[in-house]
Design an enzyme around this catalytic site. Structure first.
Site, mmCIF file in Angstrom:
data_model
loop_
_atom_site.group_PDB
_atom_site.id
_atom_site.type_symbol
_atom_site.label_atom_id
_atom_site.label_comp_id
_atom_site.label_asym_id
_atom_site.label_seq_id
_atom_site.Cartn_x
_atom_site.Cartn_y
_atom_site.Cartn_z
ATOM 1 N N GLY A 125 0.754 -1.343 -0.044
ATOM 2 C CA GLY A 125 0.086 0.068 -0.204
ATOM 3 C C GLY A 125 1.026 1.331 -0.047
ATOM 4 N N ARG B 124 7.390 1.651 0.886
ATOM 5 C CA ARG B 124 7.659 0.232 1.338
ATOM 6 C C ARG B 124 8.304 -0.527 -0.281
ATOM 7 N NH1 ARG B 124 4.419 -1.466 6.157
ATOM 8 N NH2 ARG B 124 5.665 -0.538 7.643
ATOM 9 N N ARG C 126 2.587 11.811 -8.166
ATOM 10 C CA ARG C 126 1.632 11.533 -6.741
ATOM 11 C C ARG C 126 2.710 10.882 -5.755
ATOM 12 N NH1 ARG C 126 -4.363 12.595 -6.706
ATOM 13 N NH2 ARG C 126 -5.065 13.301 -8.781
ATOM 14 N N ARG D 140 -0.513 -8.398 -4.218
ATOM 15 C CA ARG D 140 -0.791 -7.319 -3.147
ATOM 16 C C ARG D 140 0.024 -7.656 -1.730
ATOM 17 N NH1 ARG D 140 -2.652 -3.873 0.573
ATOM 18 N NH2 ARG D 140 -4.106 -4.908 2.214
ATOM 19 N N SER E 45 -1.214 -5.157 5.015
ATOM 20 C CA SER E 45 -1.437 -5.314 6.604
ATOM 21 C C SER E 45 -2.836 -5.556 6.637
ATOM 22 C CB SER E 45 -0.898 -4.286 7.500
ATOM 23 O OG SER E 45 -1.475 -2.925 7.165
ATOM 24 N N ASP F 222 -3.187 -5.928 13.652
ATOM 25 C CA ASP F 222 -3.849 -5.409 14.695
ATOM 26 C C ASP F 222 -4.903 -6.685 14.783
ATOM 27 O OD1 ASP F 222 -4.827 -3.561 12.413
ATOM 28 O OD2 ASP F 222 -6.395 -3.852 13.410
ATOM 29 N N ARG G 42 6.062 -3.650 12.636
ATOM 30 C CA ARG G 42 5.611 -3.719 11.287
ATOM 31 C C ARG G 42 6.667 -3.906 10.119
ATOM 32 N NH1 ARG G 42 1.469 -0.416 13.196
ATOM 33 N NH2 ARG G 42 2.136 1.236 12.425
HETATM 34 N N1 ADE Z 1 -5.261 -2.904 7.642
HETATM 35 C C1 ADE Z 1 -4.669 -3.238 8.877
HETATM 36 N N2 ADE Z 1 -5.416 -3.098 10.205
HETATM 37 C C2 ADE Z 1 -6.698 -2.792 9.457
HETATM 38 C C3 ADE Z 1 -7.960 -3.002 9.838
HETATM 39 N N3 ADE Z 1 -8.324 -2.797 11.320
HETATM 40 N N4 ADE Z 1 -9.033 -2.502 9.094
HETATM 41 C C4 ADE Z 1 -8.819 -2.462 7.875
HETATM 42 N N5 ADE Z 1 -7.712 -2.437 7.114
HETATM 43 C C5 ADE Z 1 -6.441 -2.749 8.024
#
Ligand code: ADE
Length: 233
Positions: free
Chosen positions: A20, A24, A43, A87, A90, A203, A216
């Site tokens: 994303g 990175r 951009r 892709r 995270s 998370d 991360r």
């Molecule tokens: N990418 C990483 N954590 C996320 C979350 N909690 N919701 C949506 N995209 C995420």
């Protein structure tokens, strides 16, 4: 050239890894590739082509969310003859058995998004990756002694929910939530190309645990190596 990508056609390889975050993309290119060349900075959505174990590969940021990955991936497939996009991102865990830093492989992506419907009247609420690319990623993970958990992703337009987990994601057996794979898989479907997605759990919506930015980064290396390994098959 496109409005979002200044590369000439022959500057982009057949396979593109898409984190994303464009920084990175720069990190992977500078740490893992040789002979690198930056093909885009429109951009600041940085894109690089280089060699991995002697084979050409490109790495480009996708930005966040389905509209963003929708634009970049559609242009790569249709204007640059890209065959495969992987892709690497995270995600948040939706089930208690997934821990922080686990690496997951999308076997399908469920969404409430109208992306597919608006783009091509495709009413399917579940989109699929390429099984050949998924097999290649699983082989690479095995060779590297890394666990890669296949599961269904919830691709959401929402990061900050007012009321917790989307019940539709649970009803549809999604194990994680992220924000891009549904649009990517749909674009691969309509263009006759290939896509896959692996994510690191950053998370948990079950335990509310979160990783730090430093953690991360390390976890990102594991995932990048699996994706690079998978690109060789
Ligand atoms: N990418 C990483 N954590 C996320 C979350 N909690 N919701 C949506 N995209 C995420």
């Amino acid at each position: 050239m496109t409005p979002h990508n200044q590369a000439k056609k022959d500057e982009i390889a057949n396979t593109v890894l898409m984190p994303g975050d464009p920084l990175r993309a720069k990190y992977i290119a500078t740490h893992y590739l040789t002979d690198i060349h930056c093909f885009n900075h429109v951009r600041n959505m940085l894109g690089y082509t280089g060699l991995y174990q002697g084979r050409p590969i490109s790495i480009m940021g996708s930005g966040m969310g389905m509209p963003s990955i929708g634009i970049y991936s559609y242009e790569l497939y249709t204007q640059y003859d890209v065959d495969t996009i992987i892709r690497i991102g995270s995600c948040g865990a939706l089930i208690p058995s997934l821990d922080l830093f686990d690496v997951v492989l999308a076997d399908s992506a469920w969404s409430r998004s109208t992306y597919a419907q608006e783009q091509s009247h495709d009413m399917d609420t579940i989109q699929y990756p390429s099984s050949a690319i998924n097999q290649a990623l699983q082989r690479a993970a095995k060779e590297q002694n890394q666990m890669l958990h296949p599961c269904r992703f919830h691709s959401s337009d929402i990061f900050y929910y007012e009321d917790g987990i989307d019940s539709g994601a649970i009803e549809n057996q999604c194990a994680v939530v992220e924000m891009e794979s549904f649009a990517l898989f749909h674009n691969a479907k309509v263009t006759g190309k290939k896509a896959a997605c692996i994510c690191t759990v950053s998370d948990s919506l079950v335990t509310q645990q979160e990783t730090t930015a430093q953690q991360r980064e390390t976890a990102f290396d594991t995932m990048a190596q699996i994706a690079l390994g998978g690109s060789l098959y």
